[in-house]
Design an enzyme around this catalytic site. Structure first.
Site, mmCIF file in Angstrom:
data_model
loop_
_atom_site.group_PDB
_atom_site.id
_atom_site.type_symbol
_atom_site.label_atom_id
_atom_site.label_comp_id
_atom_site.label_asym_id
_atom_site.label_seq_id
_atom_site.Cartn_x
_atom_site.Cartn_y
_atom_site.Cartn_z
ATOM 1 C CB CYS A 2 43.694 34.600 26.512
ATOM 2 S SG CYS A 2 42.339 35.395 25.666
ATOM 3 N NE ARG A 27 44.901 33.119 32.295
ATOM 4 C CZ ARG A 27 44.930 33.887 33.365
ATOM 5 N NH1 ARG A 27 45.101 33.344 34.546
ATOM 6 N NH2 ARG A 27 44.782 35.181 33.276
ATOM 7 C CD1 TRP A 77 36.228 32.231 27.674
ATOM 8 C CD2 TRP A 77 36.191 34.459 27.594
ATOM 9 N NE1 TRP A 77 34.981 32.652 28.065
ATOM 10 C CE2 TRP A 77 34.924 34.005 28.029
ATOM 11 C CE3 TRP A 77 36.396 35.831 27.469
ATOM 12 C CZ2 TRP A 77 33.884 34.878 28.341
ATOM 13 C CZ3 TRP A 77 35.357 36.695 27.774
ATOM 14 C CH2 TRP A 77 34.118 36.211 28.202
ATOM 15 C CG ASN A 101 45.257 37.466 29.294
ATOM 16 O OD1 ASN A 101 44.045 37.563 29.071
ATOM 17 N ND2 ASN A 101 45.732 37.244 30.507
ATOM 18 N N GLY A 102 43.921 40.058 27.417
ATOM 19 C CA GLY A 102 43.367 41.337 27.890
ATOM 20 C C GLY A 102 42.688 42.039 26.732
ATOM 21 C CD GLU A 498 28.022 28.550 44.145
ATOM 22 O OE1 GLU A 498 27.757 29.651 43.656
ATOM 23 O OE2 GLU A 498 29.019 27.883 43.812
ATOM 24 C CE LYS A 502 29.874 26.025 40.902
ATOM 25 N NZ LYS A 502 30.086 27.183 41.631
ATOM 26 C CD GLU A 505 29.777 27.943 37.069
ATOM 27 O OE1 GLU A 505 29.509 27.481 38.203
ATOM 28 O OE2 GLU A 505 30.872 28.394 36.780
ATOM 29 C CG HIS A 521 5.901 37.306 46.251
ATOM 30 N ND1 HIS A 521 4.775 37.961 46.675
ATOM 31 C CD2 HIS A 521 6.490 36.804 47.359
ATOM 32 C CE1 HIS A 521 4.686 37.881 47.991
ATOM 33 N NE2 HIS A 521 5.720 37.174 48.431
ATOM 34 C CE LYS A 624 38.985 28.121 39.249
ATOM 35 N NZ LYS A 624 37.622 27.872 39.648
HETATM 36 C C1 F6R Z 1 31.290 29.995 39.282
HETATM 37 C C2 F6R Z 1 32.461 30.804 39.152
HETATM 38 C C3 F6R Z 1 32.316 32.228 38.768
HETATM 39 C C4 F6R Z 1 33.262 33.078 39.625
HETATM 40 C C5 F6R Z 1 33.246 34.533 39.176
HETATM 41 C C6 F6R Z 1 34.130 35.386 40.052
HETATM 42 O O1 F6R Z 1 31.597 28.672 39.578
HETATM 43 O O2 F6R Z 1 33.553 30.326 39.355
HETATM 44 O O3 F6R Z 1 31.013 32.673 38.901
HETATM 45 O O4 F6R Z 1 32.865 32.972 40.961
HETATM 46 O O5 F6R Z 1 33.702 34.594 37.854
HETATM 47 O O6 F6R Z 1 35.440 34.916 40.064
HETATM 48 P P1 F6R Z 1 36.462 35.331 41.181
HETATM 49 O O7 F6R Z 1 36.050 34.760 42.469
HETATM 50 O O8 F6R Z 1 37.781 34.786 40.719
HETATM 51 O O9 F6R Z 1 36.460 36.834 41.227
#
Ligand code: F6R
Length: 629
Positions: A2, A27, A77, A101-102, A498, A502, A505, A521, A624
């Site tokens: 958060c 966040r 969040w 937060n936490g 990746e 993306k 997401e 497979h 994030k």
């Molecule tokens: C995808 C994304 C997440 C982060 C993951 C790890 O676009 O951003 O999958 O890669 O949450 O985050 P970090 O790199 O901050 O440990």
């Protein structure tokens, strides 16, 4: 995960808090709220949904909330309890109000105790319980600072909390224990609190990153920092931030994600300049810093990360093994932690986390360090928590990344791992100096190659747009496509993973990434005319084999988007849609092609998300920085 804001001073508190929360929405953004002190009384406005709802509540309020000069705010969040207004922060308990937060791990225990003492929490959150503890302590005669310190000792788990009380209006108390909390002195007088430094930049570039166990006590007159256990004052130096206000604005792009995709060439240049000594006598000379010796002595590497950072790790393995001949294993931090892995002597563990705050990655590093295993970190955020949990951290210089989907931090992580591979190859003499010189020259060209591809009228961008437009009709964006596979071999396999991540997401499409050889497979059973397969087949040593896999896909009637060398007519003819890589990419070593493929998969997802009308920068259910396990 958060976001927390706090302010006491002479400015209008709701403005400061709401502007700050906007910069923290990455966040978490399922609900938000602010608490203000106005005429010695608490005023709370909170709502489920986006921050605009709270802004509206404040604007429409007849009480002239703008006059308040002291308050706290939160963007959530959800962990404990649904994203409802009831569960939104701030939480008020009697005259006490807080944001958190936490996670409070001993939540049930505390809740049961409180209930036996006759307290009845109104929300489903763990956070609210802390307010009861503070209230009880104040009712027993403690002042707010003492009550907060005493209550904090009763909770377990990593968190930050900021608290106010009607009994001591004009006082804001914040504690950091795990989850980040930053404070800054407002040059106009007063103090600001935030979960990270970005909301503080409009006021000052000098900020204090609180340490675990710090209690910040702020009034309009000043700031004191105390030790949580002893209550004694502690000195913390301010850090001067390099990030500027301009960097955290959109600079004319419709979304942060698009801006950040276009910032990739700059991110690579800055990361290269930050990590490499360009005046060094040899190629791939890492600039002197504590981590270099740890890396040099490694006999084996374990790379740990989550999400996109894990994909970077998977790619790093290819370069480190093939260039430096060093054994590398790659693991998801959340899995590694609980499976009792065998770690041989001489192993160096590298945790990769752009935010430097991901709970799983940090927890593993902490545990391994206790066992005296050397741990390095790769992060984009200086002074983030990873700097405490690793022996040394290598920083990428991608600048602030605000879009929730990682883009420029990903390529910067790739570059860091590639530089490690070059450095170790030189140290271990597994590649000749002339080979490494040539590779390094190509690394230096990479930003230009990527910039060429990203030119708005480049063939690559035009074909991406045309492809997504064709697959996403405006009136019926969901029609005709049931799902996406991304496939690639070798270096292109992690990029396939990746690309699928993306798309999931930000466009909420069902998408999977596969090693092209794996399709037959099992997953091939899914293919028919409603499936789209993105085939990543640049001209590298895997190109022929991937071409054969493409034929297998075609034979099952799936729609094929091919991505490859601009002159690969043999491949382009087989594809329904064709995306050529920039021509300059033909001049660099094929090992570097993942850097050129990355913007392609990012832009494909971005365009699809825009056409589908999703919230690109703040996709649903995500945050994030993932500070819970
Ligand atoms: C995808 C994304 C997440 C982060 C993951 C790890 O676009 O951003 O999958 O890669 O949450 O985050 P970090 O790199 O901050 O440990």
């Amino acid at each position: 995960m958060c976001g927390i804001m706090g302010y006491v001073g002479s400015r209008s508190a709701p403005r400061v808090l709401l502007d700050g929360l906007k910069r923290l929405e990455y966040r978490g953004y399922d609900s938000s709220g602010i608490a203000l002190v106005l005429d010695r009384k608490l005023e709370i406005r909170k709502s489920e949904g986006r921050l605009e709802n709270v802004e509206k509540l404040v604007q429409d309020d007849p009480k002239k909330l703008q006059k308040s000069t002291c308050g706290i705010g939160h963007t959530r969040w959800a962990t404990h309890g649904k994203p409802t207004t009831q569960n939104a922060h701030p939480h008020q308990t009697g005259h006490v109000v807080l944001v958190h937060n936490g996670i409070i791990e001993n939540y049930s225990e505390i809740k049961n105790d409180l209930m036996t003492r006759g307290h009845l929490p109104k929300s489903e959150t763990d956070s609210e319980l802390f307010g009861f503890l503070v209230l009880e302590a104040m009712e027993e005669g403690r002042d707010l600072v003492h009550a907060v310190r005493e209550s904090f000792v009763k909770i377990r788990g990593q968190c930050s909390i900021v608290v106010m009380s009607e009994k001591e209006p004009g006082l804001v108390v914040g504690v950091r224990n795990g989850s980040p909390l930053v404070v800054a002195l407002d040059p106009e007088g007063g103090t600001l609190f935030a979960s990270d430094s970005q909301p503080l930049l409009p006021f000052t570039q000098d900020v204090i990153f609180l340490e675990h166990g710090d209690v910040a006590v702020a009034t309009a007159q000043g700031l004191k920092i105390l030790d949580l256990d002893t209550g004694n004052p502690v000195q913390r130096e301010a850090t001067h931030l390099e990030w500027s206000l301009e960097q955290i604005d959109k600079s004319g792009f419709p979304h942060y994600m698009l801006k950040e995709i276009h910032e990739q060439p700059g991110a690579l240049i800055d990361t290269l300049n930050g990590l490499v000594d360009r005046n060094g006598p040899e190629p791939f000379t890492l600039a002197a810093q504590p981590g270099v010796d740890i890396l040099k002595d490694a006999k084996e590497l374990v790379l740990l990360a989550c999400g996109t950072s894990w994909h970077a790790a998977l790619l790093g393995k290819y370069w480190l093994e093939s260039w430096a001949k060093i054994p590398v294993s790659v693991d998801l931090a959340s899995e590694f932690r609980y499976r009792n892995p065998v770690i041989r002597p001489g192993t160096v563990v590298i945790g990769i986390s752009q935010s430097g705050e991901t709970a799983d990655t940090l927890a593993v590093l902490r545990e391994l360090r206790v066992k005296k295993i050397p741990c390095l970190g790769i992060s984009n955020v200086r002074r983030s928590s990873i700097s405490r949990d690793a022996d040394a951290v290598f920083y990428t210089s991608a600048g602030p990344e605000i879009g929730v989907a990682a883009t420029k931090t990903f390529v910067s992580q790739l570059l860091t791992l590639l530089l490690f591979a070059g450095y170790l190859a030189r140290e271990r003499k597994t590649r000749s100096t002339s080979e490494l010189n040539r590779l390094f020259e190509d690394v230096v060209k990479l930003p230009h190659v990527i910039a060429e591809g990203l030119e708005p009228d480049s063939e690559m961008v035009r074909r991406i747009d045309a492809t997504v437009n064709a697959l996403t009709p405006k009136s019926t964006p969901m029609s005709g496509v049931r799902g996406f596979f991304f496939m690639g071999r070798g270096h292109s396999f992690p990029i396939a993973l990746e690309g699928a991540l993306k798309l999931k997401e930000i466009a909420y499409d069902h998408a999977e990434g596969y090693a092209a050889g794996e399709l037959k497979h099992g997953p091939i059973a899914m293919l028919d005319s409603e499936m789209v397969v993105v085939v990543l087949a640049p001209k590298d040593s895997w190109r022929e084999k991937t071409g054969s896999n493409l034929e297998e896909v075609k034979a099952r009637g799936a729609k094929v988007i091919g991505v490859g060398d601009a002159d690969d007519h043999q491949l382009s003819r087989l594809c329904d849609y064709w995306i050529p890589l920039p021509r300059e990419s033909q001049k660099i070593d094929p090992d570097l092609l993942p850097f050129v493929l990355s913007p392609v998969v990012q832009l494909l997802s971005y365009r699809r998300a825009v056409l589908k009308g999703t919230d690109v920068d703040k996709p649903r259910n995500l945050a994030k920085s993932v500070t819970v396990e």
